[in-house]
Write a protein that holds these residues in place. Structure first.
Motif, PDB file in Angstrom:
ATOM      1  N   LYS A   1       1.018  -1.293   0.014  1.00 36.08           N
ATOM      2  CA  LYS A   1       0.335   0.551  -0.438  1.00 36.08           C
ATOM      3  C   LYS A   1       1.058   1.383  -0.417  1.00 36.08           C
ATOM      4  O   LYS A   1       1.930   1.967   1.200  1.00 36.08           O
ATOM      5  CB  LYS A   1      -1.046   0.075   1.047  1.00 36.08           C
ATOM      6  CG  LYS A   1      -1.745   0.948   1.748  1.00 36.08           C
ATOM      7  CD  LYS A   1      -2.842   1.041   2.444  1.00 36.08           C
ATOM      8  CE  LYS A   1      -3.449   2.429   2.261  1.00 36.08           C
ATOM      9  NZ  LYS A   1      -4.608   2.058   3.622  1.00 36.08           N
TER      10      LYS A   1
ATOM     11  N   THR B   1      -1.993  -0.891  -4.174  1.00 35.34           N
ATOM     12  CA  THR B   1      -3.263   0.090  -3.488  1.00 35.34           C
ATOM     13  C   THR B   1      -2.014   1.227  -4.344  1.00 35.34           C
ATOM     14  O   THR B   1      -0.990   1.421  -3.083  1.00 35.34           O
ATOM     15  CB  THR B   1      -3.669  -0.097  -3.025  1.00 35.34           C
ATOM     16  OG1 THR B   1      -4.471  -1.458  -2.775  1.00 35.34           O
ATOM     17  CG2 THR B   1      -4.714   0.801  -2.895  1.00 35.34           C
TER      18      THR B   1
ATOM     19  N   GLN C   1      -6.198   0.376  -8.149  1.00 35.07           N
ATOM     20  CA  GLN C   1      -5.204  -0.688  -8.065  1.00 35.07           C
ATOM     21  C   GLN C   1      -5.527  -1.838  -9.918  1.00 35.07           C
ATOM     22  O   GLN C   1      -5.897  -0.898 -10.612  1.00 35.07           O
ATOM     23  CB  GLN C   1      -5.867  -1.874  -7.421  1.00 35.07           C
ATOM     24  CG  GLN C   1      -5.467  -1.914  -6.023  1.00 35.07           C
ATOM     25  CD  GLN C   1      -6.587  -3.049  -5.338  1.00 35.07           C
ATOM     26  OE1 GLN C   1      -7.561  -3.631  -5.910  1.00 35.07           O
ATOM     27  NE2 GLN C   1      -5.868  -3.415  -3.795  1.00 35.07           N
TER      28      GLN C   1
END
Length: 134
Positions: A70, A86, A124
Protein backbone atom coordinates in the motif's frame (compact mmCIF):
# COMPACT_ATOMS: atom_id res chain seq x y z
CA UNK A 1 6.36 -8.32 16.54
CA UNK A 2 7.05 -4.97 14.88
CA UNK A 3 10.28 -3.09 15.54
CA UNK A 4 10.26 0.71 15.37
CA UNK A 5 13.26 2.72 14.18
CA UNK A 6 13.64 6.47 14.78
CA UNK A 7 16.31 8.33 12.81
CA UNK A 8 18.08 11.14 14.66
CA UNK A 9 17.78 14.37 12.66
CA UNK A 10 15.77 12.49 10.08
CA UNK A 11 17.15 14.00 6.84
CA UNK A 12 19.74 12.86 4.27
CA UNK A 13 20.18 9.33 5.57
CA UNK A 14 20.17 5.74 4.36
CA UNK A 15 18.92 2.73 6.29
CA UNK A 16 18.29 -0.97 5.72
CA UNK A 17 15.36 -2.60 7.55
CA UNK A 18 14.61 -6.22 8.40
CA UNK A 19 11.14 -7.83 8.30
CA UNK A 20 8.23 -6.23 10.18
CA UNK A 21 10.00 -2.94 10.96
CA UNK A 22 8.47 0.52 11.21
CA UNK A 23 10.46 3.58 10.07
CA UNK A 24 9.61 7.25 10.40
CA UNK A 25 12.14 9.68 8.88
CA UNK A 26 12.54 13.12 7.27
CA UNK A 27 13.37 14.30 3.74
CA UNK A 28 15.85 12.78 1.28
CA UNK A 29 15.85 9.36 2.92
CA UNK A 30 16.91 6.12 1.23
CA UNK A 31 15.33 3.07 2.86
CA UNK A 32 15.71 -0.56 1.82
CA UNK A 33 13.29 -2.92 3.53
CA UNK A 34 12.28 -6.57 3.51
CA UNK A 35 8.67 -7.72 4.05
CA UNK A 36 5.78 -6.29 6.10
CA UNK A 37 7.44 -2.93 6.86
CA UNK A 38 5.81 0.43 7.51
CA UNK A 39 7.78 3.37 6.15
CA UNK A 40 6.99 7.07 6.36
CA UNK A 41 9.44 9.49 4.77
CA UNK A 42 9.50 13.08 3.53
CA UNK A 43 10.04 14.47 0.05
CA UNK A 44 12.80 13.45 -2.37
CA UNK A 45 13.07 10.02 -0.75
CA UNK A 46 13.87 6.62 -2.28
CA UNK A 47 12.10 3.62 -0.76
CA UNK A 48 12.55 0.01 -1.82
CA UNK A 49 10.54 -2.72 -0.13
CA UNK A 50 9.85 -6.33 -1.09
CA UNK A 51 6.30 -7.31 -0.15
CA UNK A 52 3.31 -6.29 2.00
CA UNK A 53 4.72 -2.89 2.90
CA UNK A 54 2.91 0.31 3.79
CA UNK A 55 4.77 3.30 2.39
CA UNK A 56 3.92 6.99 2.75
CA UNK A 57 6.21 9.62 1.19
CA UNK A 58 6.26 13.28 0.26
CA UNK A 59 6.63 14.75 -3.20
CA UNK A 60 9.27 13.84 -5.80
CA UNK A 61 9.93 10.44 -4.24
CA UNK A 62 10.84 7.15 -5.91
CA UNK A 63 9.21 3.99 -4.60
CA UNK A 64 9.78 0.38 -5.61
CA UNK A 65 7.45 -1.94 -3.70
CA UNK A 66 6.52 -5.58 -4.14
CA UNK A 67 3.26 -7.51 -4.02
CA UNK A 68 0.37 -6.63 -1.70
CA UNK A 69 1.84 -3.21 -0.83
CA UNK A 70 0.00 0.00 0.00
CA UNK A 71 1.68 3.19 -1.23
CA UNK A 72 0.79 6.84 -0.70
CA UNK A 73 3.06 9.31 -2.52
CA UNK A 74 3.13 13.06 -3.08
CA UNK A 75 3.20 14.96 -6.38
CA UNK A 76 5.80 14.25 -9.06
CA UNK A 77 6.62 10.80 -7.65
CA UNK A 78 7.60 7.61 -9.45
CA UNK A 79 6.12 4.37 -8.12
CA UNK A 80 6.61 0.72 -9.11
CA UNK A 81 4.44 -1.91 -7.40
CA UNK A 82 3.80 -5.62 -7.72
CA UNK A 83 0.49 -7.47 -8.04
CA UNK A 84 -2.37 -6.79 -5.62
CA UNK A 85 -0.93 -3.43 -4.52
CA UNK A 86 -2.81 -0.17 -3.99
CA UNK A 87 -1.32 3.21 -4.90
CA UNK A 88 -2.50 6.73 -4.08
CA UNK A 89 -0.37 9.44 -5.65
CA UNK A 90 -0.29 13.18 -6.23
CA UNK A 91 -0.44 15.06 -9.54
CA UNK A 92 2.11 14.30 -12.25
CA UNK A 93 3.12 11.02 -10.59
CA UNK A 94 3.76 7.88 -12.60
CA UNK A 95 2.69 4.45 -11.37
CA UNK A 96 4.02 1.24 -12.90
CA UNK A 97 1.89 -1.76 -11.98
CA UNK A 98 3.81 -4.98 -12.65
CA UNK A 99 2.10 -8.33 -13.10
CA UNK A 100 2.78 -11.79 -14.49
CA UNK A 101 1.37 -13.15 -17.74
CA UNK A 102 2.58 -16.73 -17.74
CA UNK A 103 6.36 -16.49 -17.41
CA UNK A 104 6.51 -12.89 -18.66
CA UNK A 105 6.60 -9.85 -16.37
CA UNK A 106 4.30 -7.19 -17.80
CA UNK A 107 3.94 -3.52 -16.85
CA UNK A 108 0.92 -1.23 -17.03
CA UNK A 109 1.72 2.48 -16.69
CA UNK A 110 -0.59 5.06 -15.12
CA UNK A 111 0.09 8.80 -15.12
CA UNK A 112 -1.88 10.80 -12.59
CA UNK A 113 -3.66 13.68 -14.31
CA UNK A 114 -4.00 11.81 -17.63
CA UNK A 115 -6.78 9.59 -18.99
CA UNK A 116 -9.12 10.51 -16.13
CA UNK A 117 -6.75 9.40 -13.34
CA UNK A 118 -7.23 11.72 -10.40
CA UNK A 119 -4.67 12.72 -7.76
CA UNK A 120 -5.09 11.41 -4.22
CA UNK A 121 -7.29 8.55 -5.39
CA UNK A 122 -6.33 4.94 -4.58
CA UNK A 123 -5.79 2.72 -7.64
CA UNK A 124 -5.20 -0.98 -8.21
CA UNK A 125 -4.63 -3.02 -11.32
CA UNK A 126 -7.65 -5.33 -11.55
CA UNK A 127 -7.97 -7.76 -14.46
CA UNK A 128 -5.50 -5.68 -16.48
CA UNK A 129 -7.27 -2.34 -15.92
CA UNK A 130 -6.28 0.54 -13.67
CA UNK A 131 -9.23 0.82 -11.30
CA UNK A 132 -10.12 3.32 -8.57
CA UNK A 133 -10.76 1.52 -5.29
CA UNK A 134 -11.99 2.63 -1.89
Amino acid sequence: MTKTVFIGGGHDCSITLSNATSLSAGDRVSAFALDRCQIKAGQDSFIQCRHQCEINTGSSSKIDAGNFSKVIAGIDSSIIVGPCSTVTAGENSEIRFTWWLGNELETTIARIGQNGLLPNTPYQLIEGRITAVS
